[in-house]
Design an enzyme around this catalytic site. Structure first.
Site: not given
Ligand code: NAD
Ligand code: 3PG
Length: 528
Positions: A233, A262, A280
């Site tokens: 994020r 964004e 993204h």
């Molecule tokens: N770029 C994209 O399109 C995309 C896609 C999917 C997810 N994401 C993002 O990726 C991130 C992770 O997703 P996920 O499914 O692995 O989530 P998740 O909940 O499985 O993992 C997140 C982890 O972060 C840890 N955490 C919380 N606070 C913390 C801190 N201060 N320091 C270190 N670790 C900490 C939590 O304990 C958890 O284990 C989210 O922000 C999600 O929105 C982005």
């Molecule tokens: O948190 C998520 O699941 C990702 O950031 C994906 O975001 P999007 O659905 O806008 O691609």
């Protein structure tokens, strides 16, 4: 009844099949609405489905008078005002697993592209430059990857990095030594991670604690020439600090899939040759989009039709096995709460809910929420539900205590609710009788046996001969049939209670007429 669902961001058409195939659901797709347009429209809808583009603000939620559920087809819910949703009783669900693999693969693609400057080289070549000097990269093998946030995606990225012969060091508040050993990674504090790493990738949610987690101070502690990846994020990394760290040469490069604001088409980080970026796209694969849309569509259908959700974000999820066990108590717990609202004058200050017998072996929080719902709904209205009941009680300064105690003789399970106001303490207890369903078995100190259903009249009176007959005759004269009657007394000639189940709700005039009897101390008509 037909439920209306609005999809306001592009979702996979295959993924929303569960919605399309449900008999009682109408799906409208309208992507690209402005906040004002969405605010205007949202009042018609029972459900809203979004990805990360739509910002579901308090203003929008406050106008969503029919909205029951917001589905996030993805993981991050930082685009949804969760407090507002909880306050307005709107459940938020997400699809936490469906895009893990795609996001991890995208992170690895960014890591490799960053190391080998593939986007820069490609851009140069597209512009007619065969430049083999500028785009010299670095190997991954033997380098250390620091993973901040070892949840679903972080752990998948770590596993893939090990495949590239990298060393991995990770920090996550929930990462234990046992799990780190199992994953084959080193672990330490955030500081340990940022000091030791050649590449740092963040995979936390964006929350208060992680906002600008990677800031000016953090960059100062990093190795010279460190490379940074953010596919989680925008906002976890302080973009100004990153810009300065790249400019100063501390950071050799950054790969960004996400930005604080964004879309980020006009961002000064994008002007730096050391920065590679995607708009993204972490979850933008056919597979991930189908997965998340399917998961969230199923949850929307389930919630609208059965009131259960698999992936709630603002309500603890209840495993199916537990749900099967506690579901039969739901009717009882809500009715106990509603019954008590009729008995208490004044403002509730404390609610004590105690569970006995087989209930002590179960996780009873859903029943507690349901009891609170019963206690608040009659006065606060139908918007009180399992999502906001505890919040609304807390907001009103009501202290809720839940405890488990041994079972009084004669009951295999007992749920007792006691409510205190400044003036009075009233209590009621109920049980689930095998094969017979819920029963109220105690009202204050009186033992009763009452089906918690329909129109009831609770009469506190003096235990004198003829009272029951007088009440019965008066109701008969007024055409009100008594279906069932319970009586109890403290001692002979003392205080007594009479509870009637009647076929018709008592009008004010009926209540007044009954109150004329001098033996009657207090009469309450209620509708359960
Ligand atoms: N770029 C994209 O399109 C995309 C896609 C999917 C997810 N994401 C993002 O990726 C991130 C992770 O997703 P996920 O499914 O692995 O989530 P998740 O909940 O499985 O993992 C997140 C982890 O972060 C840890 N955490 C919380 N606070 C913390 C801190 N201060 N320091 C270190 N670790 C900490 C939590 O304990 C958890 O284990 C989210 O922000 C999600 O929105 C982005
Ligand atoms: O948190 C998520 O699941 C990702 O950031 C994906 O975001 P999007 O659905 O806008 O691609």
């Amino acid at each position: 009844m037909t439920f209306k669902v609005l999809i306001s961001d592009p979702l996979s058409e295959d993924g929303i099949k569960p919605l399309r195939e449900a008999d009682n659901i109408q799906v409208d797709i309208d992507t690209g609405l402005s906040p004002d347009e969405l605010t205007e429209k949202i009042g018609e809808y029972d459900a809203l489905l979004v990805r990360s583009q739509t910002k579901v603000t308090r203003d929008i939620i406050s106008q969503a008078s029919k909205l029951k559920i917001i589905g996030r087809a993805g993981v991050g819910v930082d685009n949804i005002d969760l407090s507002a949703a909880t306050e307005y009783g709107v459940i938020v669900v997400n699809a936490p697993d469906g895009n893990t693999n795609s996001a991890a693969e995208h992170t690895v693609a960014m890591l490799m592209s960053l190391a080998r400057k593939i986007p820069q080289a490609f851009l140069a070549l597209k512009n007619g430059k065969w430049d083999r000097k500028t785009h010299v990269g670095v190997e991954l093998k033997g380098k250390t990857l620091g993973v901040v946030g070892m949840g679903r995606i972080g752990a998948e990225v770590a596993a893939r990095a090990k495949g590239q012969r990298m060393n991995v060091i990770a920090y996550d508040p929930f990462l234990t030594k046992e799990r780190a050993d199992k994953l084959g990674v080193d672990f330490g504090s955030v500081e340990d991670v940022i000091v030791a790493s050649d590449f740092i990738t963040v995979h936390t949610p964006l929350i208060k604690e992680t906002k600008h987690l990677i800031n000016k101070d953090a960059f100062a502690k990093m190795k010279d020439g460190v490379r940074i990846i953010n596919c989680a994020r925008g906002g976890i990394i302080d973009e100004d600090a990153l810009y300065d760290a790249i400019k100063s040469g501390k950071v050799a490069g950054a790969a960004l899939d996400v930005f604080e604001e964004e879309p980020a088409t006009d961002h000064r980080l994008l002007e730096l040759p050391e920065v590679i970026a995607t708009p993204h796209l972490g979850a933008s694969t056919v597979e991930a989009q189908e997965n998340v849309a399917i998961d969230v569509s199923h949850d929307v259908v389930r919630y609208l039709t059965e009131d259960v959700a698999k992936n709630p974000v603002n309500l603890p999820s209840v495993p199916k096995e537990l749900m099967n066990k506690i579901e039969p108590y739901f009717h009882l717990s809500e009715k106990l709460g509603t019954f008590l609202t009729y008995l208490i004058p004044g403002v509730i200050e404390e609610i004590n809910i105690s569970y006995s017998g087989e209930l002590t072996e179960l996780e009873v929080a859903p029943l507690t929420r349901n009891t609170i719902k019963g206690l608040l709904k009659r006065h606060l209205g139908d918007h009180v539900n399992d999502v906001n009941a505890s919040y609304l009680a807390e907001k009103r300064g009501i202290q809720v205590n839940e405890n488990k105690s041994s079972t009084p003789r004669g009951f295999t399970n007992l749920l007792k609710v006691e409510v205190k106001t400044k003036e009075v303490t009233r209590s009621i207890a109920g049980t689930l009788l095998n094969g017979l369903g819920p029963r109220i078995v105690q009202v204050d100190a009186y033992s009763v046996d009452l089906v918690p259903e329909g129109d009831l009249v609770v009469i506190k009176h003096n235990d004198r001969p003829g009272v029951i007959g007088k009440v019965g005759s008066l109701l008969a004269e007024r055409g009100i049939n008594i279906a069932a009657m319970q009586v109890g007394r403290s001692d002979v000639g003392g205080e007594a209670i009479m509870i009637l189940t009647v076929d018709k709700y008592l009008e004010d005039a009926d209540v007044e007429a009954l109150n004329e009897f001098e033996e009657i101390e207090k009469l309450t008509a209620m509708e359960l």
